[in-house]
Design a protein around this motif. Structure first.
Motif, short mmCIF file in Angstrom:
data_model
loop_
_atom_site.label_atom_id
_atom_site.label_comp_id
_atom_site.label_asym_id
_atom_site.label_seq_id
_atom_site.Cartn_x
_atom_site.Cartn_y
_atom_site.Cartn_z
N GLN A 321 3.00 0.81 -1.80
CA GLN A 321 2.35 1.98 -1.89
C GLN A 321 1.23 2.05 -2.97
OE1 GLN A 321 4.44 5.66 -1.16
NE2 GLN A 321 2.72 6.76 -1.27
N ASP A 322 -0.04 1.97 -2.74
CA ASP A 322 -1.08 2.07 -3.76
C ASP A 322 -1.38 3.22 -4.08
OD1 ASP A 322 -2.90 1.65 -5.91
OD2 ASP A 322 -3.95 -0.25 -4.92
N ASN A 323 -1.17 3.93 -4.96
CA ASN A 323 -1.58 5.49 -5.19
C ASN A 323 -2.82 5.68 -5.97
OD1 ASN A 323 0.98 6.54 -4.31
ND2 ASN A 323 2.05 6.34 -6.37
N THR A 324 -3.16 4.44 -6.55
CA THR A 324 -4.61 4.45 -7.16
C THR A 324 -5.86 4.57 -5.97
OG1 THR A 324 -4.83 2.03 -7.44
CG2 THR A 324 -3.80 3.52 -9.06
N LYS A 325 -5.31 4.04 -4.74
CA LYS A 325 -6.43 4.09 -3.64
C LYS A 325 -5.98 4.52 -2.46
CE LYS A 325 -8.30 -0.47 -5.32
NZ LYS A 325 -8.47 -1.78 -4.91
N ASP A 330 -1.93 -1.03 2.29
CA ASP A 330 -0.40 -1.31 1.94
C ASP A 330 0.45 -0.77 2.93
OD1 ASP A 330 -0.39 1.65 1.61
OD2 ASP A 330 -0.92 1.41 -0.39
N ILE A 331 1.64 -1.05 2.79
CA ILE A 331 2.62 -0.90 3.99
C ILE A 331 2.93 0.81 4.06
CG2 ILE A 331 4.95 -0.97 4.68
CD1 ILE A 331 5.24 -3.53 3.33
N ALA A 332 2.79 1.41 3.15
CA ALA A 332 2.81 2.98 3.35
C ALA A 332 1.80 3.73 4.07
CB ALA A 332 2.83 3.80 1.82
N ASN A 333 0.59 3.04 3.99
CA ASN A 333 -0.71 3.36 4.61
C ASN A 333 -0.60 2.85 6.03
OD1 ASN A 333 -1.97 5.12 2.61
ND2 ASN A 333 -3.29 3.48 2.14
N LEU A 334 0.07 1.68 6.41
CA LEU A 334 0.15 1.19 7.34
C LEU A 334 0.77 2.17 8.46
CD1 LEU A 334 -0.18 -1.26 9.77
CD2 LEU A 334 2.16 -2.00 8.61
N GLY A 339 0.66 7.67 12.32
CA GLY A 339 1.50 8.74 12.81
C GLY A 339 2.69 8.96 11.68
N TYR A 340 3.22 8.16 10.98
CA TYR A 340 4.34 8.06 10.51
C TYR A 340 4.25 8.90 9.25
CZ TYR A 340 6.39 5.41 14.12
OH TYR A 340 6.64 5.03 15.54
N LEU A 341 4.10 10.07 8.96
CA LEU A 341 3.72 10.94 7.94
C LEU A 341 4.96 10.96 6.93
CD1 LEU A 341 2.15 12.85 5.94
CD2 LEU A 341 2.74 14.60 7.56
N PHE A 342 6.16 11.03 7.91
CA PHE A 342 7.43 11.23 7.03
C PHE A 342 8.10 10.06 6.53
CE2 PHE A 342 6.46 14.86 10.15
CZ PHE A 342 6.26 15.77 9.25
N SER A 343 7.46 8.94 6.71
CA SER A 343 8.27 7.63 6.39
C SER A 343 8.30 7.49 4.67
CB SER A 343 7.22 6.31 6.96
OG SER A 343 6.02 6.34 6.43
N THR A 344 9.23 6.79 4.61
CA THR A 344 9.45 6.34 2.91
C THR A 344 9.97 4.73 2.92
OG1 THR A 344 11.67 6.98 3.33
CG2 THR A 344 10.41 8.85 2.53
N ILE A 345 9.23 4.19 2.02
CA ILE A 345 9.35 2.64 1.90
C ILE A 345 10.17 2.36 0.23
CG2 ILE A 345 8.42 0.41 1.90
CD1 ILE A 345 6.47 2.29 4.02
#
Length: 862
Positions: A321-325, A330-334, A339-345
């Motif tokens: 998860q790249d919080n600068t962009k 990245d996987i979080a944005n994937l 649709g998976y707003l509530f996902s955590t990685i």
């Protein structure tokens, strides 16, 4: 009568009893009838007002001490208007209790005087520190003001700043209990960083670690983009960056053992940092746990890190998860883009054997989320439908972070709102139901521009009036109530420009509807123009209206957004007609002086624009366009032999009475049988209906380097050709390269191409170029991006050249320049700027190095 004492405060309401001078005991929690209440110490309020606010009434039953008294004290403290609040028992008689409420009011600020800084800075300090008149002056308020000022100047490098704040009673005002505040600021001298020293580093050199510190730099001659000032907050971040520099190289256990700051006698500081590097590690097995939507293999490709790679904690964090962009791959944005707003990685180290670390990427996918309510706020002028049609997020759609970001871009690109303040607020996220609301907060800015100028030039007064409305509403044109000052809100664009002097008149009008029919993003545009130019002699100042040149034009176009190859593409079509009408206009600009030339052309263009939100100062993205302007190939079906026009009498020029005329418009003979001079008849015949094709390409890429420092890379190319070599290339529509690029003389349809560092149009021949190419690099940094004015500075390198034919074309044989400039964009006036460019090569007309040139920019970008 004896006075009975007993003080109630928030700290001593728990006492057991009161003892009077008569040794009367007051039991805790005893109930009394309130016999009276007196208020003392007040200056600004009446006793009746205070008693009414407490809610206590004479005759009511109260418990002394008890919750009622405690609630009154809390209520009064909540007003934040008093420095002390005390209750006293003044008498107890026949079951009645008499109370005194003593209040010490806080003083009110009546005036502020600030010394030690420039006068123009005082208003900024008063505003930012909230030192407004009427403010209640407390010790906390004074302490907060002092801390604000100390931190403010520390961030500017003034580490030895001293701030002294005093208050004195204001006797010059009728206001009760008012004080003046005197703020004395002594910034001292700026403290710069003399050197940054590292100890314990063997694997990474000092220079590498110093480079990792983005905001804390040693003093260095010639570095202007990052000053060597010490800011504590930035320094703490830079210490983390030093550790990250090690983690990027595999040293997972690297840490800062200690750091110290030493003040030197020359008003500088030295920083010493002791590091422990630890061992170098490598990536072992990477297992994904909890993923059902994507396979391990697919997630591994997105992660881009494989077994055996050098351990890179910074890269691993960014690939997760790249919080600068916000739009990082990245996987979080994937997950969030699907649709998976509530996902955590979360990456977890499961084992570290020797120098190898095994990981588990633990994923909680959660339930897919769908957009529920989509709202927009802040649009006071722009109609809702203009905004909602640009939204990429719709109720019922699967949540997509990518679409949220794209919506922000589209709203910013409209130009109606401050792109720096578009805020998507996620609301009512419900993991159980899988729904989320989103509200887009907008701040509108001015979208209309006016151009009103006058001056002397070219032998007389020149006046210009220009009006441009970028958010017009033509449907309200007959609605008197909509004129504020003009009908606005529907996103249509109207421009009107009038320019006149005693030797020329120019009129133009254009209209753009971005959503024709209101259902699909199909843009309709139309423009009409007319100019009248009279022959002007610079030496005598005479204007001969019998020698004139008129140019009329009409253009109609349609442009549609495409979904393929992606939805950043636009395909546009336009049809244009131009009529050139000359009478006795012999200036050398054309190869005939009397007659008409017509141009009917079709233009098709494919463009792609993925620039980031702010169109004035994009932080990234790209834009390019390729276009072709084509006329019908008349020479294929008009049966004219353009190679042998001299022997074809039917193509001789004739006046309106049928008599032959020469190239200056004079009768050749009364009989009309004499032959017409060569160039006049040939030139007129060749361009009676213009025949050409024109190919152009332009591309620009914006790359964010550091913070908001942006590199713009641009390349462009143009080619004007002929279908029939005997007919040749028309004298119109040519390219003129060099200078500021402003189209201040375009009556022959020419295109002016800016190349700073050279005189205007000096890099093309007198007849214009049929081919040109240009390259530029521009480094930009914003000084301010406020809605009232966006200002940025720039430096540039440029190269380009114009050529008369394809045989001479060499894309690497260019005229070079470099320089710097500044741009100011104000909504009411458009883009203004100035550039100072140095041309390194010879000017073709003077055969001397061009040298320094100054260019003023109005309403355009390079």
């Amino acid at each position: 009568m004896f006075r009975y004492f007993g003080v109630f405060t928030l700290l001593n309401l728990f006492f057991l009893n009161f003892t009077t001078a008569q040794e009367t005991t007051i039991d805790k929690g005893e109930k009394y009838i309130l016999g009276g209440i007196e208020v003392t110490g007040i200056k600004s309020y009446s006793e009746q007002t205070v008693v009414a606010y407490t809610g206590l009434r004479v005759g009511q039953e109260i418990t002394v001490p008890g919750e009622q008294i405690s609630e009154v004290i809390n209520k009064l403290w909540g007003l934040k208007m008093f420095s002390d609040i005390n209750f006293y028992i003044t008498n107890i008689e026949d079951g009645k209790v008499f109370l005194e409420l003593n209040i010490q009011e806080l003083p009110t600020l009546s005036d502020v005087k600030i010394t030690g800084v420039k006068e123009k800075k005082t208003e900024e300090i008063i505003k930012d520190a909230d030192l407004k008149k009427g403010k209640k002056v407390t010790e906390g308020f004074i302490a907060n003001t002092k801390n604000y000022l100390l931190n403010k100047y520390k961030k500017q490098g003034y580490l030895n700043t001293k701030v002294n704040i005093n208050t004195v009673e204001d006797t010059d005002t009728t206001q009760t209990n008012a004080v003046k505040m005197v703020v004395r600021i002594d910034k001292g001298e700026k403290v710069k960083i003399k050197d940054i020293n590292f100890e314990g580093n063997e694997q990474l050199k000092d220079k590498k670690l110093q480079k990792a510190m983005k905001n804390t730099k040693e003093r260095a001659l010639g570095r202007f983009w990052k000053k060597s000032k010490f800011i504590p907050e930035d320094y703490k971040e830079d210490l983390t960056s030093v550790v990250d520099a090690y983690k990027e190289k595999g040293y997972r256990d690297a840490r800062i053992l200690s750091d110290s700051i030493i003040y030197n006698n020359d008003n500088t500081i030295s920083i010493n940092i002791d590091v422990e590097e630890g061992n170098k590690y490598y990536i072992g097995d990477i297992d994904f746990v909890g993923n059902t939507v994507y396979t391990d293999q697919y997630l591994s490709r997105v992660l881009g890190i494989k077994k055996g790679d050098t351990y890179n904690g910074v890269l691993l964090r960014k690939r997760i998860q790249d919080n600068t962009k916000p739009d990082a791959e990245d996987i979080a944005n994937l997950y969030q883009n699907n649709g998976y707003l509530f996902s955590t990685i979360n990456p977890v180290e499961v084992s570290a054997v020797n120098d190898t670390i095994d990981f588990e990427i633990r994923i909680i996918e959660g339930k897919p989320a769908y957009f529920n309510n989509i709202t927009v706020t802040g649009n006071d002028k722009t109609n809702d439908h203009v905004i909602y049609r640009e939204l990429r997020t719709r109720p019922g759609q699967l949540y997509s972070k990518e679409n949220v970001i794209r919506t922000i871009r589209e709203l910013g690109q409209l130009g109606y709102f401050d792109p720096e303040q578009i805020t998507p607020n996620i609301q009512n996220a419900n993991p159980q139901e899988g729904t989320v609301d989103i509200e887009y907060g907008l701040v509108e800015k001015g979208t209309s521009q006016i151009e009103l100028q006058g001056g002397f030039g070219g032998g007389g007064f020149i006046g210009t009036l220009g009006l441009s409305f970028s958010n017009f509403a033509i449907k309200d044109i007959f609605n008197k109530e909509a004129y504020k000052p003009v009908p606005m809100g529907d996103g249509q664009r109207i421009s009107l420009r009038l320019q006149a002097s005693r030797y020329f008149q120019n009129y133009s009008f254009s209209f753009v509807e971005p959503w024709l029919g209101g259902e699909k993003p199909v843009q309709f545009s139309a423009s009409i123009s007319h100019s009248i130019n009279y022959r002007f002699t610079g030496y005598s100042g005479d204007v001969d209206k019998n020698q004139r040149f008129n140019l009329s034009g009409l253009t109609v176009g349609l442009a549609k957004r495409l979904e393929w190859p992606d939805n950043y593409f636009t395909l546009s079509h336009a049809f244009s007609f131009q009529l050139y009408d000359l009478k006795n206009y012999s200036t050398g600009l054309f190869n005939f002086s009397t007659g008409m030339s017509r141009s009917f052309a079709y233009t098709v263009a494919l463009s792609r624009n993925s620039l980031f939100t702010n169109p004035i100062f994009p932080l990234g993205g790209s834009e390019f366009s390729i276009s072709a302007k084509l006329t019908p190939p008349y020479s294929l079906f008009n049966n004219i032999d353009y190679g042998d026009l001299e022997n074809q009498e039917e193509y001789q020029l004739k006046s309106s009475s049928g008599q032959l005329i020469d190239e200056d418009g004079n009768l050749v003979s009364e009989s009309g049988k004499d032959p017409v001079p060569d160039e006049a008849k040939i030139g007129q015949t060749k361009i009676k209906w213009q025949e050409f094709y024109k190919i152009k390409f332009k591309g620009a890429w914006y790359t964010r380097l550091v913070d908001k420092l942006v590199l713009k890379t641009q390349g462009e190319f143009g080619f004007l050709g002929a279908y029939n070599n005997d007919r040749g290339i028309i004298p119109f529509e040519r390219f003129y390269l060099g200078g500021d690029g402003l189209g201040n003389f375009t009556m022959d349809g020419r295109e002016t191409i800016g190349l700073r560092g050279y005189e205007n149009q000096s890099l093309s021949s007198n007849d214009g170029s049929t081919i040109y190419n240009k390259y530029s690099l521009e480094l930009r940094y914003p000084l301010t991006l406020k809605p009232s004015a966006s200002i940025y500075a720039l430096t540039f390198l440029e190269g380009g050249a114009g050529f008369d034919n394809f045989r001479d074309f060499n894309p690497f044989n260019v005229k070079r320049s470099a320089g710097a400039g500044i741009r100011i964009f104000m909504p009411a006036f458009g883009l203004l700027g100035i550039d100072f460019g140095y041309g390194f090569d010879e000017d073709p007309f003077t055969n001397q190095v061009s040298g320094w040139q100054t260019h003023f920019i109005i309403g355009q970008q390079f």
